[in-house]
Write a protein that holds these residues in place. Structure first.
Motif, PDB file in Angstrom:
ATOM      1  N   LEU A 278      -0.679  -2.441   8.328  1.00  0.00           N
ATOM      2  CA  LEU A 278      -0.586  -2.798   6.914  1.00  0.00           C
ATOM      3  C   LEU A 278       0.588  -3.742   6.680  1.00  0.00           C
ATOM      4  O   LEU A 278       1.622  -3.630   7.338  1.00  0.00           O
ATOM      5  CB  LEU A 278      -0.382  -1.553   6.045  1.00  0.00           C
ATOM      6  CG  LEU A 278      -1.449  -0.459   6.118  1.00  0.00           C
ATOM      7  CD1 LEU A 278      -0.985   0.666   7.050  1.00  0.00           C
ATOM      8  CD2 LEU A 278      -1.740   0.100   4.742  1.00  0.00           C
ATOM      9  N   THR A 279       0.403  -4.661   5.749  1.00  0.00           N
ATOM     10  CA  THR A 279       1.491  -5.527   5.311  1.00  0.00           C
ATOM     11  C   THR A 279       1.913  -5.072   3.928  1.00  0.00           C
ATOM     12  O   THR A 279       1.196  -5.286   2.946  1.00  0.00           O
ATOM     13  CB  THR A 279       1.062  -7.000   5.289  1.00  0.00           C
ATOM     14  OG1 THR A 279       0.569  -7.377   6.576  1.00  0.00           O
ATOM     15  CG2 THR A 279       2.244  -7.895   4.938  1.00  0.00           C
ATOM     16  N   LEU A 280       3.065  -4.428   3.832  1.00  0.00           N
ATOM     17  CA  LEU A 280       3.561  -3.909   2.576  1.00  0.00           C
ATOM     18  C   LEU A 280       4.342  -4.990   1.835  1.00  0.00           C
ATOM     19  O   LEU A 280       5.059  -5.771   2.450  1.00  0.00           O
ATOM     20  CB  LEU A 280       4.482  -2.710   2.815  1.00  0.00           C
ATOM     21  CG  LEU A 280       3.988  -1.611   3.754  1.00  0.00           C
ATOM     22  CD1 LEU A 280       5.026  -0.491   3.843  1.00  0.00           C
ATOM     23  CD2 LEU A 280       2.639  -1.069   3.308  1.00  0.00           C
ATOM     24  N   GLY A 281       4.196  -5.038   0.522  1.00  0.00           N
ATOM     25  CA  GLY A 281       4.967  -5.970  -0.286  1.00  0.00           C
ATOM     26  C   GLY A 281       4.205  -7.171  -0.782  1.00  0.00           C
ATOM     27  O   GLY A 281       4.700  -7.920  -1.627  1.00  0.00           O
ATOM     28  N   LEU A 282       2.982  -7.392  -0.272  1.00  0.00           N
ATOM     29  CA  LEU A 282       2.154  -8.490  -0.761  1.00  0.00           C
ATOM     30  C   LEU A 282       1.607  -8.157  -2.147  1.00  0.00           C
ATOM     31  O   LEU A 282       1.524  -6.988  -2.526  1.00  0.00           O
ATOM     32  CB  LEU A 282       0.986  -8.747   0.196  1.00  0.00           C
ATOM     33  CG  LEU A 282       1.303  -9.361   1.551  1.00  0.00           C
ATOM     34  CD1 LEU A 282       0.060  -9.325   2.442  1.00  0.00           C
ATOM     35  CD2 LEU A 282       1.807 -10.799   1.402  1.00  0.00           C
ATOM     36  N   PRO A 283       1.167  -9.164  -2.919  1.00  0.00           N
ATOM     37  CA  PRO A 283       0.563  -8.889  -4.224  1.00  0.00           C
ATOM     38  C   PRO A 283      -0.799  -8.216  -4.118  1.00  0.00           C
ATOM     39  O   PRO A 283      -1.358  -7.796  -5.127  1.00  0.00           O
ATOM     40  CB  PRO A 283       0.421 -10.284  -4.856  1.00  0.00           C
ATOM     41  CG  PRO A 283       1.308 -11.182  -4.068  1.00  0.00           C
ATOM     42  CD  PRO A 283       1.362 -10.597  -2.690  1.00  0.00           C
ATOM     43  N   TYR A 284      -1.347  -8.134  -2.929  1.00  0.00           N
ATOM     44  CA  TYR A 284      -2.647  -7.514  -2.671  1.00  0.00           C
ATOM     45  C   TYR A 284      -2.525  -6.676  -1.403  1.00  0.00           C
ATOM     46  O   TYR A 284      -1.651  -6.931  -0.561  1.00  0.00           O
ATOM     47  CB  TYR A 284      -3.728  -8.586  -2.485  1.00  0.00           C
ATOM     48  CG  TYR A 284      -3.387  -9.597  -1.415  1.00  0.00           C
ATOM     49  CD1 TYR A 284      -3.710  -9.366  -0.076  1.00  0.00           C
ATOM     50  CD2 TYR A 284      -2.711 -10.780  -1.733  1.00  0.00           C
ATOM     51  CE1 TYR A 284      -3.368 -10.280   0.907  1.00  0.00           C
ATOM     52  CE2 TYR A 284      -2.370 -11.691  -0.749  1.00  0.00           C
ATOM     53  CZ  TYR A 284      -2.697 -11.443   0.567  1.00  0.00           C
ATOM     54  OH  TYR A 284      -2.350 -12.335   1.555  1.00  0.00           O
TER      55      TYR A 284
END
Length: 331
Positions: A278-284
């Protein structure tokens, strides 16, 4: 409404296209999927696996097993199983950019990505360190890489760096930012009201009170102290060799590792097939498979699709939670 997820197969010569074909065999009630990729690669994978595949316009309804909506991103040259071609690097990155931009425009509620081949992309003349970094630059925001399975969630203070560069990359400001992003994601995307995060030390035995390195005393503890004063539940710095014992993990909602190979080997050993990135912190929400291109398996029908299935389920669940939260806020 069901979340709309963009799906990027990744390296066309690897297992990504065939995993997407397998994914298309299962009707979904939790989300709508639209793939961004090369039609020829997907059709060749379906033929190799002897599975039905009908590529649809992204606005056509999915009616039967094998239907897959597609926004085409054509390869420069035809791909061959197990043989990367740098000439297709532009299409691989183009699909990622197109899907991420569509998410930023709110055309989609989340992004699921298959495995890419870093060497092939760089050989194609495109400087590339990882999709996490690419998406962060595209969105213009700070992010955190987290890998998760049913046993443990592991966030990373540093990602794709040579080991000798890690100590200098760990700073009070960087750790503070990483822990804040992780904390917020655990609350908003995982529904954990009061997250408990275990923070690993950098050195053996977490520095042994400074005898085996002072990064814990000079950097890690000051960052944790400041955030604890703001109400965060942070445990550590902990020695990495014992922090993952089952009785300890039971008390944590996530673990922050200082570098890539400090925490991820444990996670992958505990459940590689079901792990997601997972990539945390993106707008999606963005969720990826937790494995590589597996060029040696491509086209043979033996690649395990479990990680991709888990990635879609995780992304759909997070996207739906964000929809519900936005609706509750009157947005």
């Amino acid at each position: 409404m069901k979340p709309r997820l963009a799906l990027v197969p990744g390296e066309p010569a690897g297992v990504g296209p065939e995993l997407c074909v397998q994914l298309a065999q299962r009707p979904r009630s939790d989300c709508e999927l639209i793939a961004f990729g090369d039609p020829g690669s997907l059709l060749a994978a379906a033929q190799a696996l002897a599975l039905p595949l009908q590529l649809l316009d992204e606005h056509q309804p999915v009616r039967s097993a094998g239907d897959l909506r597609l926004r085409p991103v054509a390869n420069a040259v035809a791909s061959h199983f197990g043989q990367t071609d740098p000439r297709n690097a532009g299409a691989v990155i183009g699909a990622l950019n197109a899907a991420s931009d569509a998410c930023l425009r709110r055309e989609f509620d989340g992004l699921v990505t298959g495995p890419v081949h870093k060497a092939a992309i760089n050989a194609g003349g495109i400087a590339y360190t990882g999709t996490t970094e690419l998406l962060a630059a595209r969105a213009g925001c700070e992010v955190v890489m987290m890998l998760a399975n049913t046993v443990v969630r592991v966030a990373l203070a540093t990602t794709h760096l040579p080991l000798r560069a890690v100590p200098d990359a760990i700073t009070v400001a960087g750790l503070t930012r990483t822990l804040r992003i992780t904390w917020q994601a655990l609350q908003q995307d995982f529904g954990i009201d009061e997250p408990r995060i275990a923070v690993l030390g950098l050195n053996p035995h977490a520095g042994e009170a400074g005898h085996l390195g002072d990064e814990e005393i000079a950097v890690i503890e000051p960052a944790m102290r400041s955030l604890r004063e703001q109400g965060m539940q942070l445990i550590g710095p902990l020695p990495a060799d014992t922090a993952f014992l089952p009785q300890k993990l039971a008390g944590f909602d996530a673990v922050l590792a200082m570098y890539h190979d400090q925490g991820l080997p444990v996670l992958k050993y505990s459940g590689f097939e079901q792990a997601v990135n997972l990539t945390l912190g993106l707008p999606y929400p963005r969720v990826a498979v937790d494995h590589g291109t597996a060029l040696d398996l491509a086209g043979k029908g033996t690649a395990d699709p479990s990680s991709l299935f888990a990635a879609v389920e995780t992304c759909a669940r997070i996207a739906r939670r964000r929809q519900e939260r936005a609706a509750g806020n009157g947005k």
